[in-house]
Design a protein around this motif. Structure first.
Motif, PDB file in Angstrom:
ATOM      1  N   LYS A  41      57.274  20.367  50.186  1.00 37.61           N
ATOM      2  CA  LYS A  41      58.635  20.371  49.653  1.00 37.61           C
ATOM      3  C   LYS A  41      59.054  21.803  49.318  1.00 37.61           C
ATOM      4  O   LYS A  41      58.302  22.550  48.690  1.00 37.61           O
ATOM      5  N   ALA A  42      60.257  22.163  49.761  1.00 37.47           N
ATOM      6  CA  ALA A  42      60.783  23.500  49.506  1.00 37.47           C
ATOM      7  C   ALA A  42      61.952  23.405  48.525  1.00 37.47           C
ATOM      8  O   ALA A  42      62.813  22.527  48.662  1.00 37.47           O
ATOM      9  N   GLU A  43      61.963  24.274  47.563  1.00 32.91           N
ATOM     10  CA  GLU A  43      63.027  24.303  46.565  1.00 32.91           C
ATOM     11  C   GLU A  43      64.389  24.440  47.245  1.00 32.91           C
ATOM     12  O   GLU A  43      64.553  25.240  48.166  1.00 32.91           O
ATOM     13  N   GLY A  44      65.339  23.611  46.848  1.00 36.34           N
ATOM     14  CA  GLY A  44      66.687  23.687  47.378  1.00 36.34           C
ATOM     15  C   GLY A  44      66.933  22.862  48.628  1.00 36.34           C
ATOM     16  O   GLY A  44      68.064  22.778  49.097  1.00 36.34           O
ATOM     17  N   LEU A  45      65.882  22.261  49.200  1.00 36.75           N
ATOM     18  CA  LEU A  45      66.036  21.416  50.382  1.00 36.75           C
ATOM     19  C   LEU A  45      65.774  19.962  49.991  1.00 36.75           C
ATOM     20  O   LEU A  45      64.945  19.683  49.125  1.00 36.75           O
ATOM     21  N   GLU A  46      66.460  19.046  50.646  1.00 36.80           N
ATOM     22  CA  GLU A  46      66.304  17.630  50.329  1.00 36.80           C
ATOM     23  C   GLU A  46      64.896  17.159  50.689  1.00 36.80           C
ATOM     24  O   GLU A  46      64.362  17.496  51.737  1.00 36.80           O
ATOM     25  N   ALA A  47      64.310  16.365  49.796  1.00 35.49           N
ATOM     26  CA  ALA A  47      62.972  15.811  50.048  1.00 35.49           C
ATOM     27  C   ALA A  47      62.752  14.599  49.169  1.00 35.49           C
ATOM     28  O   ALA A  47      63.117  14.603  47.995  1.00 35.49           O
ATOM     29  N   ASN A  48      62.129  13.586  49.740  1.00 38.73           N
ATOM     30  CA  ASN A  48      61.732  12.391  49.002  1.00 38.73           C
ATOM     31  C   ASN A  48      60.224  12.323  48.818  1.00 38.73           C
ATOM     32  O   ASN A  48      59.705  11.321  48.335  1.00 38.73           O
ATOM     33  N   CYS A  49      59.530  13.363  49.256  1.00 40.06           N
ATOM     34  CA  CYS A  49      58.079  13.429  49.090  1.00 40.06           C
ATOM     35  C   CYS A  49      57.697  14.882  48.869  1.00 40.06           C
ATOM     36  O   CYS A  49      58.521  15.781  49.000  1.00 40.06           O
ATOM     37  N   ASP A  50      56.431  15.105  48.531  1.00 41.50           N
ATOM     38  CA  ASP A  50      55.955  16.463  48.251  1.00 41.50           C
ATOM     39  C   ASP A  50      55.255  17.106  49.435  1.00 41.50           C
ATOM     40  O   ASP A  50      55.310  18.322  49.619  1.00 41.50           O
ATOM     41  N   VAL A  51      54.565  16.298  50.248  1.00 38.45           N
ATOM     42  CA  VAL A  51      53.785  16.797  51.382  1.00 38.45           C
ATOM     43  C   VAL A  51      53.990  15.856  52.560  1.00 38.45           C
ATOM     44  O   VAL A  51      54.048  14.638  52.387  1.00 38.45           O
ATOM     45  N   VAL A  52      54.079  16.425  53.767  1.00 35.72           N
ATOM     46  CA  VAL A  52      54.183  15.619  54.979  1.00 35.72           C
ATOM     47  C   VAL A  52      53.232  16.171  56.035  1.00 35.72           C
ATOM     48  O   VAL A  52      53.062  17.386  56.151  1.00 35.72           O
ATOM     49  N   LEU A  53      52.612  15.256  56.766  1.00 33.96           N
ATOM     50  CA  LEU A  53      51.793  15.598  57.925  1.00 33.96           C
ATOM     51  C   LEU A  53      52.458  14.981  59.146  1.00 33.96           C
ATOM     52  O   LEU A  53      52.736  13.780  59.164  1.00 33.96           O
ATOM     53  N   VAL A  54      52.736  15.806  60.144  1.00 30.19           N
ATOM     54  CA  VAL A  54      53.259  15.324  61.420  1.00 30.19           C
ATOM     55  C   VAL A  54      52.247  15.739  62.479  1.00 30.19           C
ATOM     56  O   VAL A  54      52.018  16.925  62.698  1.00 30.19           O
ATOM     57  N   SER A  55      51.622  14.749  63.097  1.00 33.01           N
ATOM     58  CA  SER A  55      50.606  15.045  64.100  1.00 33.01           C
ATOM     59  C   SER A  55      50.836  14.188  65.337  1.00 33.01           C
ATOM     60  O   SER A  55      51.444  13.122  65.267  1.00 33.01           O
ATOM     61  N   THR A  56      50.355  14.695  66.466  1.00 38.08           N
ATOM     62  CA  THR A  56      50.490  13.983  67.731  1.00 38.08           C
ATOM     63  C   THR A  56      49.124  13.914  68.395  1.00 38.08           C
ATOM     64  O   THR A  56      48.408  14.917  68.474  1.00 38.08           O
ATOM     65  N   PHE A  57      48.802  12.711  68.863  1.00 34.43           N
ATOM     66  CA  PHE A  57      47.523  12.462  69.518  1.00 34.43           C
ATOM     67  C   PHE A  57      47.763  11.990  70.939  1.00 34.43           C
ATOM     68  O   PHE A  57      48.788  11.361  71.230  1.00 34.43           O
ATOM     69  N   GLU A  58      46.827  12.277  71.809  1.00 32.60           N
ATOM     70  CA  GLU A  58      46.923  11.893  73.223  1.00 32.60           C
ATOM     71  C   GLU A  58      47.135  10.389  73.362  1.00 32.60           C
ATOM     72  O   GLU A  58      47.930   9.936  74.167  1.00 32.60           O
ATOM     73  N   ASP A  59      46.401   9.626  72.546  1.00 34.24           N
ATOM     74  CA  ASP A  59      46.476   8.164  72.636  1.00 34.24           C
ATOM     75  C   ASP A  59      45.877   7.557  71.372  1.00 34.24           C
ATOM     76  O   ASP A  59      45.406   8.274  70.480  1.00 34.24           O
ATOM     77  N   ALA A  60      45.893   6.232  71.312  1.00 36.32           N
ATOM     78  CA  ALA A  60      45.358   5.532  70.147  1.00 36.32           C
ATOM     79  C   ALA A  60      43.868   5.810  69.959  1.00 36.32           C
ATOM     80  O   ALA A  60      43.379   5.844  68.821  1.00 36.32           O
ATOM     81  N   ALA A  61      43.142   6.032  71.043  1.00 34.11           N
ATOM     82  CA  ALA A  61      41.707   6.317  70.939  1.00 34.11           C
ATOM     83  C   ALA A  61      41.466   7.647  70.221  1.00 34.11           C
ATOM     84  O   ALA A  61      40.528   7.764  69.426  1.00 34.11           O
TER      85      ALA A  61
END
Length: 93
Positions: A41-61
């Motif tokens: 979360k950055a001061e002055g920007l809208e946020a409903n949480c404190d930390v976010v992880l965005v990750s991408t995986f090749e597949d479910a495995a």
């Protein structure tokens, strides 16, 4: 491809940099992990949480290999103690 997003609200928002460092240590843990970005979360920007992880995986495995990884599980245990809430969304991209 599978996108894995996790958002946390922390008991103490000042713990966000520590949570980010813990999560960043999981980057590249398993083959098939393509993206791994942690934001706080950055001061002055809208946020409903404190930390976010965005990750991408090749597949479910690849995601299935990441979740039980011993290092990841150690990070999970530490974050669980600091988190008030956790939200997850996995979806195909």
């Amino acid at each position: 491809m599978l996108r894995h997003i996790v958002m946390w609200t922390l008991k103490d928002p000042t713990d966000a940099p520590q949570v980010k460092a813990l999560l960043d240590s999981c980057k590249g843990l398993v083959p098939g992990m393509h993206e791994f970005d942690v934001g706080i979360k950055a001061e002055g920007l809208e946020a409903n949480c404190d930390v976010v992880l965005v990750s991408t995986f090749e597949d479910a495995a690849a995601l299935a290999a990441y979740v039980p990884h011993p290092h990841h599980q150690g990070v999970v245990a530490q974050i669980r103690q600091m988190a008030a809430t956790r939200h997850v969304l996995d979806y195909l991209v």
